[in-house]
Design a protein around this motif. Structure first.
Motif, PDB file in Angstrom:
ATOM      1  N   LEU B 129       2.379  19.509  -9.286  1.00  0.00           N
ATOM      2  CA  LEU B 129       2.680  20.895  -9.669  1.00  0.00           C
ATOM      3  C   LEU B 129       4.157  21.194  -9.445  1.00  0.00           C
ATOM      4  CD1 LEU B 129      -0.379  22.900  -8.353  1.00  0.00           C
ATOM      5  CD2 LEU B 129       0.442  22.742 -10.673  1.00  0.00           C
ATOM      6  N   PHE B 130       4.683  20.684  -8.329  1.00  0.00           N
ATOM      7  CA  PHE B 130       6.089  20.941  -8.040  1.00  0.00           C
ATOM      8  C   PHE B 130       6.984  20.227  -9.046  1.00  0.00           C
ATOM      9  CE2 PHE B 130      10.000  21.045  -5.585  1.00  0.00           C
ATOM     10  CZ  PHE B 130       9.955  22.338  -5.120  1.00  0.00           C
ATOM     11  N   ILE B 132       6.227  19.746 -12.095  1.00  0.00           N
ATOM     12  CA  ILE B 132       6.199  20.585 -13.294  1.00  0.00           C
ATOM     13  C   ILE B 132       7.271  21.665 -13.173  1.00  0.00           C
ATOM     14  CG2 ILE B 132       4.863  22.305 -14.563  1.00  0.00           C
ATOM     15  CD1 ILE B 132       2.421  20.712 -14.131  1.00  0.00           C
ATOM     16  N   GLY B 133       7.340  22.268 -11.973  1.00  0.00           N
ATOM     17  CA  GLY B 133       8.376  23.277 -11.717  1.00  0.00           C
ATOM     18  C   GLY B 133       9.759  22.700 -11.964  1.00  0.00           C
ATOM     19  N   CYS B 134       9.986  21.454 -11.486  1.00  0.00           N
ATOM     20  CA  CYS B 134      11.293  20.818 -11.688  1.00  0.00           C
ATOM     21  C   CYS B 134      11.551  20.583 -13.177  1.00  0.00           C
ATOM     22  CB  CYS B 134      11.355  19.489 -10.951  1.00  0.00           C
ATOM     23  SG  CYS B 134      11.331  19.691  -9.179  1.00  0.00           S
ATOM     24  N   PHE B 136      10.865  22.484 -15.503  1.00  0.00           N
ATOM     25  CA  PHE B 136      11.350  23.719 -16.117  1.00  0.00           C
ATOM     26  C   PHE B 136      12.847  23.926 -15.903  1.00  0.00           C
ATOM     27  CE2 PHE B 136       6.866  25.461 -15.930  1.00  0.00           C
ATOM     28  CZ  PHE B 136       6.703  25.359 -17.296  1.00  0.00           C
ATOM     29  N   ILE B 137      13.458  23.148 -14.994  1.00  0.00           N
ATOM     30  CA  ILE B 137      14.905  23.310 -14.803  1.00  0.00           C
ATOM     31  C   ILE B 137      15.627  22.949 -16.093  1.00  0.00           C
ATOM     32  CG2 ILE B 137      16.912  22.444 -13.542  1.00  0.00           C
ATOM     33  CD1 ILE B 137      15.133  22.085 -11.140  1.00  0.00           C
TER      34      ILE B 137
END
Lengths: 376, 688
Positions: B129-130, B132-134, B136-137
């Motif tokens: 999940l994290f 995935i967050g990265c 989005f950068i």
């Protein structure tokens, strides 16, 4: 030192149990509802929340709205799962079957019938249930001595069991599921089962729903069978003699039935000396229809109580297997001679409860409240 | 032959494992999601990390069947140590952010190989999940959002498979889809109402992704930008009347005042001067312009694609509207704009354009001197030409016009791929090659003007822009441009030598200009496709979508949030905000109630069951004896003495019919139900 430290926790536990007794009263059948269910995030749930917060910080620092959206989506999923977890567990209904007696240090089984819940008879509860007994075992130093033994029983009381549910919907086609939960008690006596903790983390493992149910079940824990110097007194019905003149009526009203392994304590006149002479195996003859003969088991009162009781237990079991007519006489226990399974249970009950009520009360006074409460 | 059978068996085993074991299925899904995340992160991830990741996934998938064994813990630990060494070795060259992403990916890959406990699995889900967050950068498009949401769904399905004992995949997919759909409105509410905070601390930015213009221009650089049709920024105006005509769309980014004989760059002297002036707290010309009320003001908004740089593009002169900008924008003394932090995600900036205000010589003599500095490193012919021009013409204006005329009539050619000019580039360009791109023309002109004693500088930015709709202009990388500013009578005037050579460059854009000159910006097979009407329509639609996404989702910042609330509530007061938050909480509560309160619970029960329940309820009300968990016959036995005879008979009938219906073989169903209904009615009457 350990006792001093454990004292406040004992008090808290006592309070908690009292509160639970009011909130979730004892019953053999439970349909879970708002009162009886507790919910908290699991470790995974907390890390999920932490992750959402990290994503929020990352999104804020990079001024990245997509990261923020992802973080909010995770939080919403967390929120919704709370309700899903509760909704699922609130469909769980269970009924306890009466518990069979067992010997201490063996494990008994509490059989639980999964029922359709009254509020949602059509929808089943899913997931894997985790069972564990609420609180540690009592330290039973009085009977079985050593510290290490107590610890091992503590460890056992904390072990949990996981059983996947197959769905308990009100469905005529499917069989109802029966869950068996091991009960492990290390000392003889008569017990009220303590609360059983049932937990479930369906559907995503983010939350743990649990409940502490009191099934209002009592169980007698028989003593551990063990070898010992049991003396077997032979009495006859006509009370003429109690001598060992067995040989005289050996061929009177009984028929030879079978050969069994010789057990210590059996009368020597039953030994099949032919077999002993031939190959050294001690074999005893058993006979049918020995109505007229009965025995009384007793043991020297100078022997340690627990050892004596264990020995009597073994003897009781053996004699029942041999379909003998027998009675018990030991200190305060007097059981008139009889035979059959029911008789065996009577005898074992008497042995299990011997000397127990007083000592159990002392125990509970000393140790505060414990997993298993002894009752009369 | 045996091997074939074995292989077949192995395949069969793998298949069986997936079908029969939910945990194996969960792991397979996790592996799939992880590999798709890796696939999307190819830019920040190093090649060896990608290889490691895909090997780990392969090993895991093969290891799911019992016929193959997984790498032992020892092997994985060894790999971990090697990976740590490799990461520290490469870490310095790829920057902090990328190292972190690489580290996460490596950790995830290694964990995939040894996942056996619940804990390991949960950890993997969180790490994915994290990641995935990265992701989005760097990826911010609608499609990235959609794709990552699908991956998120896969991760959730995998979690559901893992924790829900024996629930089928199909049911889990359904559950997760519903869960995400239900979560979406709540997440949206959070998004709209949780205040958008400014960055809390400075984050490391990615080194590799700096895009767009650079602060150094060697003629030829901009030509390489021209091959890219990526969006640079879009500008939104209030109406179509205020959009400048194509030839006046000069988006100024930087002034390059230093020339070392080959490369133009921002002058160090200017940087120092700017710093000193900032310390002295001297008002910048842009702040003066802001307060002067000079003529017409055109407010507009630009949404800048992430550049990892601080400069902004603006019609000159424009002032930043910092009351609404989420990143503070400062104006410099050369009228260019700088954001306070590098632009790492799509960001909206609000600007005000003063079409009639001049760009003045704001630091006086310093600026003049700076822009008269002629590098004596080569290019002698040009310098001689400059001196000659200065002698020939009296005014600066005339000199400029002479140079422009020379470009127009001197047989110059506009091309994207000029020959390399390694030594004395300006001499070579002006007197031999006579063909080049905008930076060649601008550079040569500035150099000539300086030699002739006219202060001049090169300005880079974008020129042009295609309209997406009547209010929105989109400026792409191939619109990158360089032009000239000459200081005449204390005012910097814009001259564009390219317009002399290729007039259509200004009015119709680069593609048109190149086409006229028989060149193409890029050569690929899609050329034919791009011209078809259908493709064009689809492309426009995607551009519209992307723009709306940028404006409404990516560009949703504090200003947008405040204006949305103001539109809803009028002026915002603390009391109103409190009310808004409370009502939002209430709304979330309502949504949850809508999802979870059992509305049609009774509907799903069979008809006879409902009648029985009604009857029991009636009896309960009447007698005050609750049924609780008693069986029906027990309850009947309990209440029959309390009821009057008629009611007791009716209740008995209902119960018997219900039991016959449910526990015996039903014969005439309709009939039974009717009789039950009648019995219920009798019961009602009897009880009353």
């Amino acid at each position: 030192m350990r006792k001093i430290l454990s004292y406040p926790t004992q008090v808290i536990k006592h309070r908690l149990l009292k509160w639970l007794d009011r909130r979730v009263p004892a019953s053999s059948e439970h349909h879970l509802n708002l009162n009886s269910i507790f919910v908290l995030p699991t470790g995974f749930g907390w890390s999920f929340i932490l992750l959402s917060i990290c994503l929020f910080l990352l999104g804020t620092n990079y001024q990245n709205n997509l990261m923020l959206l992802l973080s909010y989506l995770c939080l919403s999923i967390m929120l919704l799962t709370l309700f899903y977890t509760h909704q699922n567990f609130a469909r769980f209904a269970v009924k306890a079957l009466p518990l069979h007696s067992f010997h201490c240090n063996q494990s008994g089984e509490l059989q639980l019938h999964v029922l359709p819940h009254v509020n949602s008879p059509n929808k089943p509860c899913h997931g894997t249930l985790t069972f564990g007994w609420f609180g540690p075992h009592r330290s039973s130093t009085q009977f079985h001595g050593t510290q290490s033994f107590t610890q091992s029983s503590d460890a056992l009381s904390k072990t949990t069991f996981s059983i996947p549910l197959s769905g308990n919907a009100f469905n005529k086609n499917s069989q109802r599921q029966t869950l068996s939960v091991p009960v492990y008690i290390t000392s003889r006596g008569r017990y009220m089962l303590n609360r059983l903790t049932i937990a479930c983390d369906f559907p995503l493992g983010l939350y743990k729903c649990w409940t502490h149910l009191d099934f209002d079940q009592s169980v007698t824990v028989y003593p551990q069978p063990d070898d010992g110097p049991v003396s077997i007194e032979h009495i006859t019905d006509n009370e003429e003699s109690n001598s060992s003149s067995e040989t005289s009526n050996a061929n009177s009203n009984e028929d030879f039935y079978a050969l069994n392994d010789y057990e210590p304590g059996q009368p020597l006149n039953r030994v099949s000396w032919k077999h002993v002479a031939k190959n050294g195996n001690w074999v005893s003859k058993s006979f049918t229809s020995r109505q007229s003969e009965s025995y009384v088991l007793s043991i020297d009162s100078s022997i340690d109580t627990e050892t004596a009781i264990s020995a009597l237990t073994l003897a009781t079991i053996k004699l029942t297997e041999a379909e003998q007519n027998f009675g018990l006489s030991y200190k305060g226990i007097v059981v008139p001679p009889n035979k059959g399974i029911n008789h065996m249970h009577n005898c074992l009950n008497a042995l299990a409860c011997f000397g127990k009520p007083e000592s159990a009360r002392q125990d509970s006074q000393r140790n505060g409240y414990s997993k298993i409460r002894a009752v009369k | 032959m045996t091997r074939n059978i074995n292989a077949g068996l192995a395949k069969f085993n793998i298949y069986n494992t997936f079908v029969n074991q939910p945990r194996a299925m969960a792991l397979l899904l996790l592996c799939l999601s992880f590999s798709s995340i890796l696939f999307t992160l190819t830019a920040p991830l190093m090649t060896w990390v990608l290889v490691l990741g895909s090997c780990a996934v392969m090993a895991r998938i093969v290891g799911l069947s019992s016929t193959h064994s997984l790498p032992t813990l020892r092997t994985v630990n060894l790999l971990a140590i090697l990976a740590v060494f490799a990461l520290t070795w490469f870490g310095f060259s790829i920057g902090l952010l990328d190292s972190m992403i690489n580290l996460l990916a490596v950790a995830c890959s290694l964990k995939v190989m040894v996942v056996d406990k619940k804990r390991d699995f949960n950890l993997l889900i969180c790490t994915c999940l994290f990641l995935i967050g990265c992701g989005f950068i760097s990826s911010l498009s609608v499609f990235a959002w959609f794709g990552y949401t699908v991956i998120l769904a896969f991760l959730l399905i995998s979690t559901a498979m893992y924790h829900g004992a024996g629930i089928s995949l199909k049911k889990n997919i359904k559950f997760v889809s519903i869960l995400i759909l239900q979560a979406a409105p709540i997440a949206l509410l959070f998004f709209l109402l949780i205040p958008q905070l400014p960055p809390l601390w400075q984050m490391p930015t990615s080194k590799s992704t700096e895009t767009g213009l650079s602060d150094k221009v060697t003629p030829g650089d901009i030509a390489s930008l021209a091959t890219s049709s990526e969006l640079a920024f879009s500008a939104t105006f209030e109406s179509d009347d205020v959009i400048p005509a194509p030839a006046y769309r000069y988006w100024r980014a930087m002034t390059l005042e230093h020339f070392d004989g080959k490369t133009w760059s921002i002058s160090d002297k200017r940087k120092q001067a700017e710093q000193q002036l900032a310390i002295m707290n001297k008002p910048t010309p842009l702040s003066a312009l802001e307060s002067s009320n000079a003529g017409t003001v055109i407010p507009y908004e630009i949404i800048v694609e992430p550049t990892q740089q601080t400069w902004l593009f603006a019609l000159a002169p424009s002032t930043p509207d910092n009351s609404t900008n989420s990143i503070y924008v400062s104006g410099l003394f050369d009228y260019t704009l700088r954001a306070n932090t590098p632009i790492s995600s799509k960001k909206a900036f609000y600007l005000r354009y003063f079409p009639n205000a001049p760009i003045s010589n704001s630091i006086g003599n310093f600026e003049t001197q700076l822009n008269l500095d002629v590098s004596t490193n080569g290019n002698e012919k040009t310098r001689a030409w400059g001196v000659q021009l200065a002698q020939q013409y009296g005014s600066a204006q005339e000199i400029v016009m002479a140079v422009m005329t020379e470009f127009k009539n001197g047989g110059f050619r506009y091309t994207l791929s000029p020959n390399a000019m390694p030594t004395d580039p300006i001499d070579q360009f002006l007197f031999e090659e006579r063909s080049g791109f905008c930076a060649h023309y601008a550079g040569a002109m500035v150099y000539t003007l300086r030699s002739a004693g006219v202060p001049a500088r090169m300005v880079t930015g974008y020129q042009g822009g295609s309209s997406l709709n009547e209010r929105v202009l989109q400026i792409r990388q191939y619109d990158a441009h360089a032009w000239v500013e000459a200081l005449i009578d204390g005012v910097w005037l814009r001259y564009d030598p390219t317009s002399m050579v290729a007039p259509s460059r200004l009015t119709f854009g680069l593609e048109q200009a190149l086409e006229e000159l028989g060149e193409s910006r890029n050569t690929n097979i899609l050329d034919g496709l791009e011209k078809s009407a259908f493709f064009a329509a689809v492309q426009t639609w995607f551009q519209q979508l992307d723009y709306s996404w940028s404006k409404w989702v990516l560009g949703f910042d504090n200003a947008a949030q405040t204006s949305m609330l103001e539109d809803l509530l009028g002026t915002i007061t603390p009391e109103k905000m409190r009310a808004v938050f409370l009502s939002a909480l209430g709304l979330i509560g309502l949504i949850l109630a809508f999802y979870f309160l059992p509305i049609s619970k009774r509907e799903s029960l069979p008809y006879s069951y409902r009648i029985m329940l009604k009857a029991v309820k009636l009896v309960e009300l009447h007698t005050g004896i609750k049924r609780e968990h008693k069986t029906l016959s027990d309850y009947r036995y309990d209440v029959s003495p309390v009821l009057n005879s008629e009611a007791a008979v009716a209740f008995d009938q209902v119960c018997e019919l219900f039991e016959r219906e449910n526990y015996a073989i039903p014969d005439t169903e309709k009939h039974t139900e009717l009789v039950m209904k009648e019995a219920l009615n009798t019961l009602k009457k009897a009880i009353k």
